[in-house]
Design a protein around this motif. Structure first.
Motif, PDB file in Angstrom:
ATOM      1  N   GLU A  24      18.832   0.181  17.430  1.00 35.04           N
ATOM      2  CA  GLU A  24      18.519   0.637  18.703  1.00 35.04           C
ATOM      3  C   GLU A  24      19.870   1.016  19.611  1.00 35.04           C
ATOM      4  O   GLU A  24      20.081   2.153  19.719  1.00 35.04           O
ATOM      5  N   SER A  25      20.659   0.594  18.669  1.00 34.70           N
ATOM      6  CA  SER A  25      22.135   1.281  18.911  1.00 34.70           C
ATOM      7  C   SER A  25      22.429   2.389  18.004  1.00 34.70           C
ATOM      8  O   SER A  25      23.298   2.853  18.253  1.00 34.70           O
ATOM      9  N   SER A  26      22.154   1.971  16.670  1.00 33.56           N
ATOM     10  CA  SER A  26      22.024   3.680  15.315  1.00 33.56           C
ATOM     11  C   SER A  26      21.800   4.725  15.925  1.00 33.56           C
ATOM     12  O   SER A  26      21.885   5.652  15.217  1.00 33.56           O
ATOM     13  N   PHE A  27      20.317   4.423  17.188  1.00 29.82           N
ATOM     14  CA  PHE A  27      19.464   5.825  16.473  1.00 29.82           C
ATOM     15  C   PHE A  27      19.058   6.184  17.980  1.00 29.82           C
ATOM     16  O   PHE A  27      18.411   4.980  19.078  1.00 29.82           O
ATOM     17  N   PRO A  28      19.841   7.429  18.160  1.00 28.99           N
ATOM     18  CA  PRO A  28      19.021   7.791  19.840  1.00 28.99           C
ATOM     19  C   PRO A  28      17.742   8.756  19.923  1.00 28.99           C
ATOM     20  O   PRO A  28      16.627   8.328  19.194  1.00 28.99           O
ATOM     21  N   LEU A  29      17.564   8.939  21.274  1.00 29.25           N
ATOM     22  CA  LEU A  29      16.217   8.513  21.141  1.00 29.25           C
ATOM     23  C   LEU A  29      16.249  10.568  20.299  1.00 29.25           C
ATOM     24  O   LEU A  29      16.554  10.995  19.952  1.00 29.25           O
ATOM     25  N   ILE A  30      14.481  10.467  19.613  1.00 25.47           N
ATOM     26  CA  ILE A  30      14.450  11.588  18.411  1.00 25.47           C
ATOM     27  C   ILE A  30      12.969  12.102  18.931  1.00 25.47           C
ATOM     28  O   ILE A  30      11.960  11.595  19.495  1.00 25.47           O
ATOM     29  N   TRP A  31      12.619  13.435  18.089  1.00 24.73           N
ATOM     30  CA  TRP A  31      11.666  14.331  18.456  1.00 24.73           C
ATOM     31  C   TRP A  31      10.969  14.060  17.011  1.00 24.73           C
ATOM     32  O   TRP A  31      11.682  14.075  15.792  1.00 24.73           O
ATOM     33  N   LEU A  32       9.400  13.516  16.840  1.00 27.61           N
ATOM     34  CA  LEU A  32       8.977  13.075  15.449  1.00 27.61           C
ATOM     35  C   LEU A  32       7.441  13.903  15.251  1.00 27.61           C
ATOM     36  O   LEU A  32       7.027  14.353  16.946  1.00 27.61           O
ATOM     37  N   GLN A  33       7.134  14.668  14.453  1.00 24.42           N
ATOM     38  CA  GLN A  33       5.655  15.105  14.774  1.00 24.42           C
ATOM     39  C   GLN A  33       5.045  14.857  13.273  1.00 24.42           C
ATOM     40  O   GLN A  33       5.578  14.567  12.546  1.00 24.42           O
ATOM     41  N   GLY A  34       3.635  14.035  14.010  1.00 21.95           N
ATOM     42  CA  GLY A  34       3.161  14.210  12.534  1.00 21.95           C
ATOM     43  C   GLY A  34       1.050  13.277  13.166  1.00 21.95           C
ATOM     44  O   GLY A  34       0.856  13.979  14.051  1.00 21.95           O
ATOM     45  N   GLU A  35       0.424  13.118  12.345  1.00 19.33           N
ATOM     46  CA  GLU A  35      -0.865  12.765  12.850  1.00 19.33           C
ATOM     47  C   GLU A  35      -1.597  11.823  12.980  1.00 19.33           C
ATOM     48  O   GLU A  35      -0.278  10.667  12.564  1.00 19.33           O
ATOM     49  N   LEU A  36      -1.818  11.264  14.454  1.00 17.50           N
ATOM     50  CA  LEU A  36      -2.139  10.207  14.009  1.00 17.50           C
ATOM     51  C   LEU A  36      -3.224   9.116  13.717  1.00 17.50           C
ATOM     52  O   LEU A  36      -3.825  10.251  13.430  1.00 17.50           O
ATOM     53  N   SER A  37      -3.781   7.838  13.600  1.00 20.26           N
ATOM     54  CA  SER A  37      -4.405   7.156  12.830  1.00 20.26           C
ATOM     55  C   SER A  37      -4.222   6.045  13.897  1.00 20.26           C
ATOM     56  O   SER A  37      -3.180   5.544  13.977  1.00 20.26           O
ATOM     57  N   ASN A  38      -5.925   4.588  13.501  1.00 21.17           N
ATOM     58  CA  ASN A  38      -5.647   3.640  13.738  1.00 21.17           C
ATOM     59  C   ASN A  38      -4.899   3.680  15.179  1.00 21.17           C
ATOM     60  O   ASN A  38      -4.899   2.621  15.308  1.00 21.17           O
ATOM     61  N   PHE A  39      -5.503   4.674  15.865  1.00 18.19           N
ATOM     62  CA  PHE A  39      -5.142   4.807  17.255  1.00 18.19           C
ATOM     63  C   PHE A  39      -5.992   3.453  18.551  1.00 18.19           C
ATOM     64  O   PHE A  39      -7.727   3.689  17.884  1.00 18.19           O
ATOM     65  N   SER A  40      -5.676   2.469  19.243  1.00 22.39           N
ATOM     66  CA  SER A  40      -6.453   1.674  19.796  1.00 22.39           C
ATOM     67  C   SER A  40      -5.843   2.260  21.385  1.00 22.39           C
ATOM     68  O   SER A  40      -4.645   1.826  21.436  1.00 22.39           O
ATOM     69  N   ARG A  41      -7.011   1.074  22.149  1.00 21.03           N
ATOM     70  CA  ARG A  41      -6.959   1.385  23.168  1.00 21.03           C
ATOM     71  C   ARG A  41      -7.033   0.036  23.740  1.00 21.03           C
ATOM     72  O   ARG A  41      -7.424  -0.357  24.479  1.00 21.03           O
ATOM     73  N   GLN A 288      28.186  19.852  31.560  1.00 22.27           N
ATOM     74  CA  GLN A 288      29.423  19.507  31.702  1.00 22.27           C
ATOM     75  C   GLN A 288      28.920  17.665  31.263  1.00 22.27           C
ATOM     76  O   GLN A 288      30.206  16.743  30.550  1.00 22.27           O
ATOM     77  N   LEU A 289      27.918  17.118  32.933  1.00 23.52           N
ATOM     78  CA  LEU A 289      27.759  15.906  32.710  1.00 23.52           C
ATOM     79  C   LEU A 289      26.711  15.515  31.250  1.00 23.52           C
ATOM     80  O   LEU A 289      26.517  14.136  31.097  1.00 23.52           O
ATOM     81  N   ARG A 290      26.442  16.256  30.767  1.00 13.61           N
ATOM     82  CA  ARG A 290      25.297  16.231  29.974  1.00 13.61           C
ATOM     83  C   ARG A 290      25.291  15.448  28.283  1.00 13.61           C
ATOM     84  O   ARG A 290      24.688  14.732  28.170  1.00 13.61           O
ATOM     85  N   THR A 291      26.571  14.977  28.334  1.00 10.24           N
ATOM     86  CA  THR A 291      27.474  14.076  27.251  1.00 10.24           C
ATOM     87  C   THR A 291      27.439  13.005  27.461  1.00 10.24           C
ATOM     88  O   THR A 291      26.574  11.976  27.033  1.00 10.24           O
ATOM     89  N   PRO A 292      28.442  13.089  28.759  1.00 12.10           N
ATOM     90  CA  PRO A 292      28.075  11.353  29.385  1.00 12.10           C
ATOM     91  C   PRO A 292      27.148  10.796  29.142  1.00 12.10           C
ATOM     92  O   PRO A 292      26.825   9.534  29.405  1.00 12.10           O
ATOM     93  N   GLN A 293      26.076  11.719  30.239  1.00 11.44           N
ATOM     94  CA  GLN A 293      24.784  11.612  30.315  1.00 11.44           C
ATOM     95  C   GLN A 293      24.125  10.723  28.955  1.00 11.44           C
ATOM     96  O   GLN A 293      23.007   9.502  28.965  1.00 11.44           O
ATOM     97  N   GLU A 294      24.013  11.794  28.296  1.00 14.11           N
ATOM     98  CA  GLU A 294      23.584  10.986  26.530  1.00 14.11           C
ATOM     99  C   GLU A 294      24.392  10.184  26.510  1.00 14.11           C
ATOM    100  O   GLU A 294      23.375   8.731  26.245  1.00 14.11           O
ATOM    101  N   ARG A 295      24.784   9.715  26.775  1.00 13.96           N
ATOM    102  CA  ARG A 295      25.957   8.260  26.433  1.00 13.96           C
ATOM    103  C   ARG A 295      25.111   7.514  26.983  1.00 13.96           C
ATOM    104  O   ARG A 295      25.470   5.900  27.115  1.00 13.96           O
ATOM    105  N   LEU A 296      25.107   7.523  28.346  1.00 15.18           N
ATOM    106  CA  LEU A 296      24.947   6.375  29.016  1.00 15.18           C
ATOM    107  C   LEU A 296      23.414   6.002  29.214  1.00 15.18           C
ATOM    108  O   LEU A 296      23.060   5.192  28.849  1.00 15.18           O
ATOM    109  N   ARG A 297      22.107   7.354  28.394  1.00 17.50           N
ATOM    110  CA  ARG A 297      20.996   6.374  28.397  1.00 17.50           C
ATOM    111  C   ARG A 297      21.110   5.882  26.608  1.00 17.50           C
ATOM    112  O   ARG A 297      20.960   4.616  27.082  1.00 17.50           O
TER     113      ARG A 297
END
Length: 448
Positions: A24-41, A288-297
């Motif tokens: 969790e400390s090494s990866f920020p929020l990322i975008w992924l694209q793929g196919e859904l499978s084994n979906f359960s609710r 200007q605050l975008r980078t500090p906000q990303e760091r804070l998040r």
């Protein structure tokens, strides 16, 4: 992170917690694209699924507080675009993603195309602040580039009529949606520049989907807006909608109504100017605050909040619930399999069926009974006659009848003189009676 020595080994849970923190400390929020499978609710309201492409897949979870914000129902086999954080599910040590946002992949492709074109134009300096012009404080005439029959023009005219009805308005009609819209918008903008009859221009339309607003992401239109010598405001859709014209224009308005308010003077020029400066300052500060906000998040995501623990516990509870259901179903299947042979044996051992079998067997025996008994009686009679003759032949009485006798000493038959001595009383049994005598002398036979 805990460092383990040979004398103090890590526990499995501590290892998983350390691995979770590292991921969790090494990866920020990322975008992924793929196919859904084994979906359960499950009943908890959380979603669990796999996201895959042609060569790999990853497990994912989207918790109830996030998935209830979506406006579509995901299905197995659907291509989706997700924004997620990488983590590790501590109880099982599984590498997974926790999804914060999800949308159909088609819409995501348009967003990706939008972001790529935006980055290209921005790298060319098309959106630079030094290119932007100030809006006139008191415009002599206002031009509007939009559909003459849409809701946007009605909102703009209504605001202008309320705030400053003395300012004339020129409408440059153009389609704002569809394949022909970009060309018509560029043509209307060119007409406004050629005439040069307005002090400020508004270009925009009402809200809609990303596909509906796509005409305002046309590269040619964005370049024409950026090069427009007349101050221009872009007002596309609602506040959350953003097009390339918003970045290329001298100013972006969240709605067409807001654009009308920006170009029309209010009570004082000073207040209007201050409002414009305030909006521009907010935009600069946001950049200007975008980078500090990303760091804070990023730092906030490393914190193990109670909500994260609750989400992990909820996921574990769902897994245990599913496992219990599978075990119960398996046990029920085994019991049913054992019950079926017992039911079959019970049917075969039914008293009614056994009674019927016995009745049928008794009837058959009753039919067979007379003949075997008669034959058996005859055989027994023949055997009895033969045995009677043999018994009669071997009877001692027959022997006595032929002139023999039997001598008894008490109840014992005398077979040798060695059994006798003088004075013994003897009883001799003849064929027709008995004789009692006393022994006077005993003499054995001479033997050599």
């Amino acid at each position: 992170m805990t460092i383990s020595s040979r004398a103090e080994p890590l526990s499995i849970s501590q290892l998983n917690l350390d691995a979770q923190g590292l991921l969790e400390s090494s990866f920020p929020l990322i975008w992924l694209q793929g196919e859904l499978s084994n979906f359960s609710r499950p009943a908890s309201g959380h979603w669990y699924f796999s996201l895959k492409d042609t060569r790999a897949q990853i497990n994912g979870a989207m918790f109830r507080n996030r998935n209830r914000l979506l406006d579509f129902a995901p299905q197995n086999g659907q291509q989706v675009l997700v924004r997620a954080k990488i983590t590790l599910y501590v109880p099982r040590g599984n590498f997974q993603i926790v999804v914060e946002h999800m949308e159909p992949a088609g819409q995501g492709a348009l967003k990706a195309q939008f972001e790529a074109l935006k980055a290209q134009l921005q790298s060319e300096g098309l959106f630079a602040q030094d290119r932007k012009q100030a809006l006139p404080a008191w415009p002599g005439q206002i031009g509007v580039i939009t559909s003459p029959s849409g809701a946007a023009i009605r909102d703009i005219l209504q605001v202008l009529q309320r705030r400053c009805p003395s300012i004339p308005v020129v409408i440059y009609p153009a389609a704002v949606q569809g394949a022909d819209a970009p060309a018509q918008l560029r043509q209307a903008l060119g007409l406004a520049v050629t005439r040069n009859e307005c002090d400020v221009l508004i270009i925009g339309r009402g809200g809609g989907s990303l596909e509906d607003l796509w005409a305002f992401n046309d590269e040619g239109l964005a370049r024409a807006v950026a090069d427009c010598p007349i101050p221009i405001i872009s007002a596309v859709g609602h506040e959350v909608d953003t097009g390339l014209t918003d970045f290329a224009a001298d100013m972006r308005a969240p709605t067409p109504s807001a654009a009308a308010e920006l170009v029309s003077p209010d009570l004082s020029v000073v207040s209007q100017r201050l409002a414009g400066l305030h909006r521009r300052l907010r935009w600069v500060m946001a950049q200007q605050l975008r980078t500090p906000q990303e760091r804070l998040r990023h730092l906030s995501q490393r914190l193990r909040s109670p909500r994260q623990h609750l989400e992990q516990s909820s996921q574990r509870l769902d897994e245990l619930h599913n496992r219990l259901q599978r075990q119960m179903q398996h046990r029920l299947t085994l019991l049913q399999g054992r019950l079926q042979p017992s039911q079959q044996r019970l049917a075969r051992l039914s008293p009614e069926r056994l009674l019927l079998d016995r009745q049928q067997r008794l009837a058959a025996l009753n039919k067979r009974l007379p003949q075997p008994i008669q034959r058996q009686i005859q055989q027994q009679q023949l055997q009895l006659g033969g045995l009677s003759k043999r018994l009669q032949t071997a009877s001692p009485l027959e022997t006595l009848a032929r002139g023999y006798s039997i001598t008894f000493k008490g109840d014992e038959a005398v077979r040798s003189v060695n059994q006798l001595q003088a004075g013994d009383t003897l009883t001799t049994r003849l064929a027709d009676g008995e004789v009692t005598a006393r022994v006077e002398h005993v003499q054995g036979s001479d033997t050599d």
